[in-house]
Design an enzyme around this catalytic site. Structure first.
Site, mmCIF file in Angstrom:
data_model
loop_
_atom_site.group_PDB
_atom_site.id
_atom_site.type_symbol
_atom_site.label_atom_id
_atom_site.label_comp_id
_atom_site.label_asym_id
_atom_site.label_seq_id
_atom_site.Cartn_x
_atom_site.Cartn_y
_atom_site.Cartn_z
ATOM 1 N N HIS A 1 36.726 44.666 40.106
ATOM 2 C CA HIS A 1 36.174 43.549 38.900
ATOM 3 C C HIS A 1 36.575 44.314 37.502
ATOM 4 O O HIS A 1 36.718 43.640 36.733
ATOM 5 C CB HIS A 1 34.773 43.143 39.239
ATOM 6 C CG HIS A 1 34.655 41.965 38.181
ATOM 7 N ND1 HIS A 1 35.039 40.691 38.730
ATOM 8 C CD2 HIS A 1 33.943 41.691 37.190
ATOM 9 C CE1 HIS A 1 34.724 39.723 37.453
ATOM 10 N NE2 HIS A 1 33.809 40.527 36.665
ATOM 11 N N TYR B 1 38.198 43.300 33.214
ATOM 12 C CA TYR B 1 37.884 43.473 32.018
ATOM 13 C C TYR B 1 38.740 44.686 31.507
ATOM 14 O O TYR B 1 38.763 44.529 30.236
ATOM 15 C CB TYR B 1 36.192 44.016 32.284
ATOM 16 C CG TYR B 1 35.505 42.769 32.127
ATOM 17 C CD1 TYR B 1 35.305 41.799 31.270
ATOM 18 C CD2 TYR B 1 35.057 42.580 33.439
ATOM 19 C CE1 TYR B 1 34.606 40.707 31.541
ATOM 20 C CE2 TYR B 1 34.428 41.332 33.880
ATOM 21 C CZ TYR B 1 33.962 40.334 32.924
ATOM 22 O OH TYR B 1 33.446 39.505 33.137
ATOM 23 N N HIS C 1 41.560 29.917 39.009
ATOM 24 C CA HIS C 1 40.869 30.711 37.942
ATOM 25 C C HIS C 1 41.399 31.619 37.363
ATOM 26 O O HIS C 1 41.499 31.772 36.211
ATOM 27 C CB HIS C 1 39.345 31.129 38.650
ATOM 28 C CG HIS C 1 38.802 32.202 38.001
ATOM 29 N ND1 HIS C 1 37.813 31.896 37.244
ATOM 30 C CD2 HIS C 1 38.716 33.728 38.276
ATOM 31 C CE1 HIS C 1 37.338 33.165 36.350
ATOM 32 N NE2 HIS C 1 37.840 33.936 37.339
ATOM 33 N N PHE C 2 41.877 32.822 38.164
ATOM 34 C CA PHE C 2 42.492 33.840 37.479
ATOM 35 C C PHE C 2 43.686 33.568 36.743
ATOM 36 O O PHE C 2 44.253 34.614 36.036
ATOM 37 C CB PHE C 2 42.406 35.123 38.366
ATOM 38 C CG PHE C 2 43.411 35.211 39.550
ATOM 39 C CD1 PHE C 2 44.679 35.074 39.331
ATOM 40 C CD2 PHE C 2 42.808 35.321 40.798
ATOM 41 C CE1 PHE C 2 45.411 35.512 40.412
ATOM 42 C CE2 PHE C 2 43.591 35.548 42.002
ATOM 43 C CZ PHE C 2 44.791 35.406 41.634
ATOM 44 N N HIS C 3 44.530 32.634 37.020
ATOM 45 C CA HIS C 3 45.579 32.230 36.126
ATOM 46 C C HIS C 3 45.346 31.755 34.850
ATOM 47 O O HIS C 3 45.884 31.937 33.777
ATOM 48 C CB HIS C 3 46.397 31.313 36.727
ATOM 49 C CG HIS C 3 47.693 31.919 37.946
ATOM 50 N ND1 HIS C 3 47.063 32.199 39.022
ATOM 51 C CD2 HIS C 3 48.915 32.478 37.671
ATOM 52 C CE1 HIS C 3 48.203 32.981 39.491
ATOM 53 N NE2 HIS C 3 49.138 32.744 38.839
ATOM 54 N N ARG D 1 44.384 30.081 49.463
ATOM 55 C CA ARG D 1 45.364 30.871 48.682
ATOM 56 C C ARG D 1 46.270 31.778 49.898
ATOM 57 O O ARG D 1 46.107 31.926 50.958
ATOM 58 C CB ARG D 1 44.757 31.929 47.637
ATOM 59 C CG ARG D 1 43.915 33.091 48.291
ATOM 60 C CD ARG D 1 42.758 33.705 47.504
ATOM 61 N NE ARG D 1 43.681 34.700 46.532
ATOM 62 C CZ ARG D 1 42.893 35.646 46.130
ATOM 63 N NH1 ARG D 1 41.759 35.901 46.264
ATOM 64 N NH2 ARG D 1 43.597 36.503 45.093
ATOM 65 N N ARG D 2 47.225 32.401 48.988
ATOM 66 C CA ARG D 2 47.981 33.414 49.684
ATOM 67 C C ARG D 2 48.591 33.130 50.944
ATOM 68 O O ARG D 2 48.427 33.707 51.930
ATOM 69 C CB ARG D 2 47.066 34.762 49.898
ATOM 70 C CG ARG D 2 46.632 35.502 48.929
ATOM 71 C CD ARG D 2 45.617 36.698 49.291
ATOM 72 N NE ARG D 2 45.657 37.572 48.236
ATOM 73 C CZ ARG D 2 45.270 38.803 48.187
ATOM 74 N NH1 ARG D 2 44.340 39.068 49.207
ATOM 75 N NH2 ARG D 2 45.287 39.727 47.265
#
Lengths: 168, 559
Positions: free
Chosen positions: B228, B232, B379-381, B442-443
C-alpha cells in the site's frame, strides 16, 4: 498556523466523513453481525491436505437442523467439490464453508455476492453463509493461480428443502 | 538560462531516468492493449490464453515498478537540485544507482519475456504481486531487489544534497519540493523494508533451492506491508507536481505551503500501517487487525481531501489572476490549451473519482463484494494509471524541454494527448468498475465460464466489454502520441529559438514561515510512523512467525 475559513470547514467535513465510514463498518460488524474471514479456520499442512480428516473426502454434511458444513479443496484448476460435481445445499440453511488449497493461492467467490475469500496454502478459510431461496450460483477462482486460471470455476446448487438428498 | 545549463550533471541523470521510464511505458502500454483486446474477446491473436499471464506480468512490472520508479527518481533529482539550487552531489554515485536499477530492470524483464519462448527454461509468470508458492526464476527476484536497492541509494543522494544545503543555509526552512521528496523517501525506506525481507530472506533463497519451502501467508503479508505505501510512492510525486507546478501553470501560486507540508507528514505517518486492508479476505489474520488497518486507511483519506481543496483553490487563484470571474466562470480562464496544465488537472479530476472507489475498497465489509473483481483494476487505473501516469506525461511536456534545452515538438499532438487519455480512461474504468460489481474477476485471460452467468448491475455485459476494448485502444493511441512528442523533442536540434517554458516556481501565498518549525523535523515523524507500524503489525506478525518462519510451508510451484 493560518488556515483559511473555508479550509477549516472542508477539514471538518472530511473528518466527519471518515468517522462516518468507520461508524458504519463498526455498526455492520457489531449491530448486523457481518463477520470477516478470520484466523479461526486454523492452519493445515498444505502438502498433506489429502490426508487430512476433514479434507480427504471433501463435501457437504449436515451438522444440525438447517446447519451444514462444506469442506472444499481448491487446486490448479478446480474446486473439489464444485467443478466436476456441483456443491449442493438445501434452501433455508446456514452453511459453514471451510476452504483450503493443496497447491498455490486461489480465490473462492460466489459470483455477484459478498461470499468471497482468499484461499491460501497452509490456512483454512472459514465463512458462514445463509442460503434462503433455491437457485444456482457460479463460483470463480478470482486469484491468478497459473496458466489455466481462467478455466477454474464451479457451481453451487441451492435446492428446495424437500428435494435435498445430501451434498456433493 | 534553462535547467540543463544550470544543472548539467542532474540533467544527464534526469534524462537517463526519463528515457528508461518512457521505454517501459511504451512496452507496458502495448501489453495493456493486448490485454484489453484479449480479455474482452475482441481479438485473441496476439498470444495464447496461457501466455496472457506473461503479458500481464510484463504490464504490471514494467508500469508500476519500472516506469514509476525511474520517472520518480528523475523527477526527485530535478525537484531537489532545483529547489536547493545545488547540482547533484556526485555524478558517480548517480550513475551507480541508475546502473543498479537498470541492471535490475534488465534481469526482471529477461525472466518475464523468456516466458514467451518455450525453449528457454525460464519464466516469471507470477504477476507483479508474485505470491508464493508460484515461483519465478531467481533473476526475477534479484532484478526486483536491485531496482529497490538502487532507489534507496538515489534517496541517499537527495538527503546528501539537503545536508550540504543545510550547512550553507543554517536555520532556514527546507524548500517545499525538497521537503516533499524527503518525506516521500522516508516513507519509501520504511515500507520497502517489507518487500526487501520478503525477497532477500525468503524468495531468493527459495528460488535458488537453498530453502525448500516458504509460508505463503507470511510472504504475502510482507508484500502488502509494502504494497500500500508503494501506491503513495506513486501518488506523492504527482502531489508534488500538483502542489508546486500546477498552481504556477494556472497563472498563480500555491495557496498554502504549511498545509502542503502537513499533508506530506500525514502520508509519512499513515501510509504503512494499513497494508492489511489488502488482506481483508485473508484467512489466518484476526479481524481486529483488519479493523485497525481500516481505521488508519480511512484517516489516510484526510491528506487527499486536503489536497483536493488546496489544489483547486490554487487553480482558482491562478484563474482569477488571468482575469477569470464568477462562481464557476473562472474555470474558463485556465490554460486548457497547455498540455502540461490540462494533463495535470485532468489527472487530478480523475483521481477524485479514484478516491471514491478507493473509499469503497477501504470499507472492510463492502470490500468483500468487489475484492479481486475487475472493480479493483478499474480503481487503480484511475490512481496509478491516471493520477500518476497522466501527471507524469503532462509534466514531461514542461520538464523535458528544460532538461534538454529543446523546444517541445509536435505541440498539436501534445495538445490532444491528455484529453484522449481522459476519454479513453473514462470508458475503460467505468466499465471495469461496473463489471466488477457484477462479479467479473480481474487477472483472467477469458472471463467467461460455462457455469457462471454474470449479470450487470448497471448496463449489459456486452456494452461493458466493448467500452473496455475501445477505452484500452484509445489509451494506447494516446500513449503513442506522447511517445512521438517525446522522441521528437529529444531528437530536435538545440538552440532553435527560445524555450517556451520557464522553470521558475513562485512562492506560496502563505509561506513556510506560517508553519511551526517542528514540521521540518522529520526525525519526530519517523519515530511516530514506526510506533504506528509496531501497533498495526507487531502482534499479527508475531503470531504468524510463532509457528515457525517457514511454517506452514509450501514447496514451489512453477509458474
Amino acid at each position: 498556523m493560518e488556515i483559511h475559513r473555508f479550509e477549516k470547514l472542508w477539514l471538518a467535513a472530511g473528518i466527519l466523513l471518515i468517522v462516518g465510514f468507520i461508524a458504519t463498518v463498526t455498526y455492520g460488524a457489531v449491530g448486523e453481525g457481518v463477520a470477516m474471514v478470520n484466523d479461526d479456520g486454523g492452519t493445515i499442512d498444505p502438502t498433506k491436505v489429502s490426508e487430512d480428516a476433514n479434507f480427504s473426502d471433501p463435501g457437504v454434511e449436515q451438522v444440525g437442523p438447517h446447519e451444514y458444513e462444506a469442506h472444499i479443496v481448491a487446486q490448479q484448476f478446480l474446486f473439489k467439490p464444485g467443478t466436476s460435481t456441483p456443491i449442493r445445499v438445501p434452501a433455508n440453511s446456514t452453511v459453514t464453508f471451510y476452504v483450503t488449497s493443496s497447491d498455490v493461492v486461489h480465490g473462492f467467490n460466489i459470483v455477484g455476492t459478498n461470499v468471497n475469500t482468499m484461499v491460501i496454502p497452509g490456512q483454512v478459510a472459514k465463512m458462514k453463509v445463509r442460503f434462503e431461496e433455491p437457485r444456482e450460483y457460479g463460483i470463480v477462482c478470482n486469484e491468478y493461480c497459473g496458466a489455466g486460471h481462467h478455466t477454474m470455476a464451479g457451481t453451487i446448487e441451492v435446492v428446495p428443502e424437500d428435494d435435498y438428498e445430501g451434498g456433493a | 538560462m534553462a535547467y540543463v545549463d544550470d544543472y548539467p550533471d542532474a540533467s544527464k541523470l534526469v534524462r537517463a531516468c526519463f528515457g528508461v521510464s518512457f521505454v517501459a511505458l511504451g512496452l507496458g502500454g502495448f501489453f495493456g492493449l493486448i490485454q484489453a483486446l484479449h480479455r474482452t474477446n475482441v481479438f485473441r491473436g496476439f498470444v495464447s490464453s496461457a501466455d496472457y499471464y506473461t503479458v500481464l506480468t510484463g504490464h504490471g512490472v514494467l508500469l508500476v515498478l519500472v516506469f514509476t520508479t525511474f520517472f520518480i527518481a528523475g523527477l526527485f533529482t530535478w525537484a531537489t537540485t532545483h529547489s536547493l539550487e545545488r547540482d547533484v552531489p556526485s555524478l558517480t554515485l548517480g550513475w551507480t544507482w541508475f546502473a543498479m536499477m537498470l541492471v535490475g530492470t534488465a534481469l526482471a524483464a529477461t525472466a518475464i519475456l523468456a516466458g514467451f519462448v518455450p525453449s528457454i527454461d525460464m519464466s516469471a509468470d507470477v504477476l507483479f504481486t508474485f505470491y508464493a508458492p508460484l515461483q519465478a526464476h531467481p533473476i526475477f527476484y534479484i532484478g526486483a531487489a536491485l531496482i529497490i536497492v538502487g532507489s534507496w541509494i538515489a534517496g541517499y543522494t537527495y538527503f546528501k544534497n539537503l545536508w550540504g544545503w543545510r550547512q550553507d543555509n543554517p536555520g532556514e526552512r527546507i524548500p517545499l519540493r525538497t521537503f516533499m521528496v524527503v518525506t516521500t523517501m522516508l516513507m519509501w525506506y520504511i515500507s520497502t523494508i517489507g518487500v526487501a525481507i520478503e525477497v532477500v530472506v525468503f524468495l531468493i533463497p527459495w528460488s535458488l533451492g537453498l530453502i525448500s519451502q516458504v509460508d505463503p501467508l507470511i510472504t504475502r503479508t510482507l508484500f502488502w506491508y509494502f504494497g500500500h505505501p508503494v501506491v503513495y510512492f506513486w501518488l506523492m510525486p504527482a502531489y508534488l507536481v500538483w502542489y508546486t507546478v500546477l498552481p504556477k501553470l494556472s497563472g498563480g501560486r500555491l495557496f498554502s505551503d504549511p498545509l502542503a507540508r502537513v499533508v506530506f507528514v500525514l502520508f509519512l505517518l499513515l501510509s504503512t500501517p494499513v497494508g492489511f486492508h489488502h488482506q481483508y479476505l485473508d484467512p489466518g489474520i484476526p479481524e481486529g487487525f483488519k479493523f485497525i488497518a481500516m481505521t488508519n486507511t480511512m484517516f489516510l483519506l484526510l491528506p487527499s481531501l486536503l489536497t483536493a481543496f488546496t489544489v483547486v483553490a490554487s487553480m482558482e487563484h491562478g484563474a482569477r489572476q488571468n482575469g477569470g470571474t464568477g462562481r464557476f466562470g473562472w474555470l474558463g480562464s485556465l490554460p486548457w490549451d497547455n498540455p502540461a496544465f490540462s494533463g495535470s488537472a485532468l489527472a487530478g479530476l480523475m483521481f477524485a473519482a479514484g478516491g471514491f472507489s478507493g473509499m469503497i475498497n477501504a470499507g472492510m465489509n463492502i470490500n468483500y463484494l468487489i475484492h479481486n473483481t475487475l472493480w479493483v483494476p478499474g480503481h487503480f487505473h484511475l490512481t496509478v494509471g491516471t493520477a500518476f501516469a497522466l501527471t507524469a506525461m503532462a509534466i514531461s511536456y514542461w520538464l523535458v524541454p528544460q532538461i534538454t534545452g529543446k523546444r517541445l515538438q509536435f505541440r498539436g499532438l501534445a495538445l490532444v494527448q491528455p484529453y484522449l487519455w481522459f476519454f479513453g480512461m473514462t470508458l475503460m474504468s467505468n466499465a471495469m468498475h461496473r463489471a466488477g460489481l457484477a462479479g467479473v474477476p480481474r487477472r483472467t485471460a477469458e472471463p467467461q465460464y460455462g457455469s457462471v452467468d454474470f449479470s450487470g448491475v448497471v448496463g449489459g455485459m456486452t456494452e461493458m466489454r466493448i467500452q473496455i476494448a475501445i477505452g484500452g485502444t484509445l489509451l494506447f493511441v494516446s500513449l503513442l502520441l506522447f511517445l512521438v512528442v517525446m522522441a521528437g523533442t529529444w531528437m530536435a536540434e538545440r538552440g532553435r529559438g527560445q524555450l517556451t517554458v520557464n522553470g521558475v516556481i513562485p512562492p506560496a501565498l502563505s509561506g513556510p514561515e506560517h508553519s511551526p518549525r517542528i514540521i521540518d523535523n522529520y526525525r519526530v515523524w519517523v519515530a511516530i510512523a514506526i510506533g504506528l507500524i509496531i501497533i498495526a503489525y507487531g502482534p499479527p506478525m508475531f503470531d504468524l512467525v510463532a509457528d515457525g518462519l517457514l511454517e506452514p510451508g509450501s514447496p514451489a510451484f512453477p509458474a
